[in-house]
Scaffold this active site. Structure first.
Site, PDB file in Angstrom:
ATOM      1  CB  THR A  49     -50.137  -2.984 -49.159  1.00 60.24           C
ATOM      2  OG1 THR A  49     -50.840  -2.919 -50.395  1.00 60.24           O
ATOM      3  CG2 THR A  49     -50.766  -2.077 -48.191  1.00 60.24           C
ATOM      4  CD  GLU A 241     -50.765  -1.330 -57.645  1.00 59.92           C
ATOM      5  OE1 GLU A 241     -50.144  -1.817 -58.403  1.00 59.92           O
ATOM      6  OE2 GLU A 241     -51.536  -1.829 -56.895  1.00 59.92           O
ATOM      7  NE  ARG A 621     -55.347 -10.860 -59.678  1.00 58.19           N
ATOM      8  CZ  ARG A 621     -54.431 -10.267 -59.118  1.00 58.19           C
ATOM      9  NH1 ARG A 621     -54.812  -9.795 -57.960  1.00 58.19           N
ATOM     10  NH2 ARG A 621     -53.281 -10.195 -59.339  1.00 58.19           N
TER      11      ARG A 621
END
Length: 669
Positions: A49, A241, A621
């Site tokens: 981002t 994405e 994660r």
């Protein structure tokens, strides 16, 4: 590197930005890359981002006008966040950009130029319920009895079939074969429904969600003057994405960027949404469709420890040669503990181990509950963990749906069992009776009253009188074809309930009328069937039906009394799909056995590559600690269980990448 030596003077009011100081080398190279087709492979936790945001800011600083930049994202939230960050950097208001989801920008384009493809400007957009209602009207106009057959898809699942075919531009027959095999025998009827549905939408001047993409692509392929306008308007197209694009979205990007600059940002290793239409080939063939593509790799990871990233890189190395882009995540953090591999006897021991370790993390190491996530491939794998956390009073939040026993199909099956066990349970009767065509609450009550009176008059069992003509006369006409099968199924469950264990009764209920109903009611029939089989396994703990049903009600009462605020300090339970883009201090990845992760259907189809990418998403994660666990026995298979083997994704990893953690039967460390 500058865009060009003679770039226009930056717009007034944009403050100077030291891109070199605020970006690492990889990010800086991508952000300041010369115009042209660019593919930015941004690894997990690498600042994707940030790279996109600074690219927009850099273009503005080079004199590109905001109206000449098109930013395509998958959520409005992502677009808003990026454009607000751009505003913080440059002072440029978000409203000056064309930025948003593919669907929102498709709507904007159609509102301006839809007449070029026969869509009047005053068209309206149907929401999901309205789209299904219109499809229902269309199908019933062509075949009034289609939805009366319980094995046929209801309007919602039928819409899902047609929608996936439209977004992937595959034939309906192929779509059914790959994704909805329960409808294979009747799929030849679907194309006519699709054609009639389209005609009805056009007659009413309405569009559904998928039309916003299909008709935008039509604008770019069938209206040359409109395509030329967009091609000249947008000097730079940026796509977030990109690995999640479906066939139509990729074609829209190709058309918009046919003569100008495109930057596609994504990660082929995180393409996990084929069931939603995402096409892995889009990112893999991007350089072929855009000659001269320069590939930038952003591989410095700011999230995880080196040990976790070593394991993630091991997952990537196991991918087939030539079927992925080479990349290697590098840690910006210092060394720590290797990921742990934990073998447990069964699902219950797995849950007890996790519970004990969570308590230790919180009480001894100061980890917050909200910093802990339990990830799984499928909902049914989390049943025992939910039970253990509930009994221990540890707050948890399920971010990918509702608790196991609150899921619709589980509640349906339990209601059927409750009613057979206790025919006086009018509420259980009502829940299952309204599943029949055209029977509402009042209709269910009338049938129940008639059966109750008839059973008392004849001194018979309630279930025995249900098939009688006196009771059947109260059944709605549309439900009468189903009625005998419904009654037979209840009788079969009752017989098994009298003579066998609760698990056998649950299995009989699933195999009977309700199993057929499930096929038509839910597009994700196969996944829900797996969850119902987990209910069979849970029932295997009990010898008496009354104990089984009582335990479910008590568990529901315990968990519903403790509604957890999503923002409260609570352990997160979620599928890996829903965890994409998120991060946690500690991750427990459970159910890592072949047939569970990767799933049985993927193994049988001989295609586990998306499952491997899902495994990669799961392990990346974790920030600080990662636990990989699997049971030796699948308790959901019923009494005695079924022996399991570790996931092939674990077996293909070098053993030095993880540390085996043996637990004693007392669950002590």
């Amino acid at each position: 590197m500058e865009l060009s030596l003679d770039a226009p003077r930056p717009p007034d009011g944009i403050p100077p930005i030291d891109f070199r100081a605020q970006l690492n080398d990889e990010q800086y190279a991508a952000v300041t890359a010369p115009p042209g087709p660019l593919l930015v492979l941004a690894g997990a936790g690498s600042g994707k981002t940030r790279t996109l945001t600074y690219r927009v800011a850099y273009l503005l600083a080079q004199g590109v006008k905001p109206g000449e930049i098109l930013l395509l994202t998958f959520t409005n939230k992502a677009a808003k966040e990026m454009l607000h960050r751009v505003q913080d950097l440059t002072g440029m208001e978000p409203a000056r950009f064309w930025g948003g989801t593919f669907h929102s920008l498709g709507h904007r384009a159609l509102r301006m130029y839809g007449e070029a493809v026969g869509l009047p400007r005053n068209f309206t957009i149907l929401d999901a319920d309205e789209s299904e209602a219109l499809l229902k009207q269309t199908v019933e106009a062509a075949d009034k009895g289609f939805f009366k057959d319980k094995t046929h898809p209801r309007p919602g699942p039928l819409f899902d079939v047609l929608s996936l075919a439209r977004n992937t531009q595959a034939s309906i027959a192929d779509t059914v074969t790959r994704n909805f095999p329960q409808y294979a025998e009747i799929s030849d009827r679907f194309p006519a429904f699709a054609t009639a549905y389209t005609a009805r939408k056009r007659a009413q001047n309405v569009v559904d969600y998928d039309d916003l993409l299909e008709l935008w692509l039509d604008l770019l392929t069938k209206a040359p003057e409109v395509a030329q306008y967009f091609a000249h308007r947008f000097r730079h197209v940026l796509v977030d994405e990109y690995q999640d694009t479906n066939t139509i979205q990729a074609q829209i990007v190709d058309r918009l960027a046919a003569h100008h600059c495109v930057m596609a940002v994504g990660d082929d290793a995180q393409c996990i949404y084929s069931w939603r239409g995402a096409d892995f080939e889009n990112i893999m063939t991007f350089p072929d469709r855009h000659p001269g593509t320069v590939i930038h790799r952003i591989e410095t990871n700011y999230r995880s420890t080196p040990e976790i990233l070593n394991l993630a890189n091991g997952v990537l190395l196991a991918q087939p040669k030539g079927r992925h882009f080479d990349k290697e995540l590098r840690a910006a953090r210092g060394h720590a503990q290797k990921p742990f591999l934990v073998q447990t006897m069964d699902d219950r021991e797995q849950a007890e181990f996790i519970l004990k370790r969570i308590r230790s993390l919180v009480e001894d190491e100061g980890v917050s509950l909200s910093g802990i996530a339990i990830l799984y491939r499928s909902h049914f794998l989390a049943l025992e963990v939910q039970l253990a956390l509930s009994r221990a009073g540890l707050p948890y939040h399920i971010t990918s749906g509702v608790k196991f026993f609150e899921r619709q199909h589980i509640r349906d099956a339990v209601a059927l069992l409750r009613f057979v066990y206790n025919p006086s349970d009018a509420l259980a009767w009502q829940r299952i009776a309204v599943l029949l065509p055209k029977i509402g609450e009042k209709g269910a009550q009338k049938i129940y009253a008639a059966a109750h009176d008839h059973a008392r008059l004849l001194q018979k069992n309630f279930l025995d009188v249900l098939p009688s003509d006196d009771v059947k006369s109260k059944v709605a006409k549309d439900a009468r074809d189903d009625w005998q099968a419904f009654c037979d199924s209840l009788a079969q469950v009752a017989e098994v309930m009298r003579t066998e264990a609760p698990s056998a009764a649950v299995e009989t209920a699933i195999d009977g009328w309700y199993g057929d109903y499930l096929k038509g009611a839910f597009a994700d029939y196969a996944d829900r069937l797996d969850e119902l089989k987990a209910l069979v396994g849970f029932a295997g703990r009990f010898e008496e039906m009354q104990d089984f049903l009582a335990q479910i009600m008590l568990l529901n009462s315990e968990t519903s009394d403790r509604q957890v605020d999503p923002d409260a300090d609570a352990v997160k339970l979620t599928t890996v799909h829903q965890a994409k883009g998120l991060e946690y201090d500690v991750v427990f990845l459970i159910g890592l056995a072949d047939g569970q992760f990767p799933g049985r259907r993927a193994i049988e189809a001989g295609d586990v590559e998306e499952e491997r990418r899902l495994f990669y998403v799961a392990v990346t994660r974790a920030r600080n600690e990662l636990y990989l666990s699997y049971p030796k026995i699948a308790s959901r298979a019923g009494p005695g269980g079924m022996m399991l083997t570790p996931s092939r994704f674990i077996l293909e990893l070098p053993s030095e990448l993880y540390e085996p953690l043996k637990i004693k039967r007392s669950y002590a460390w």
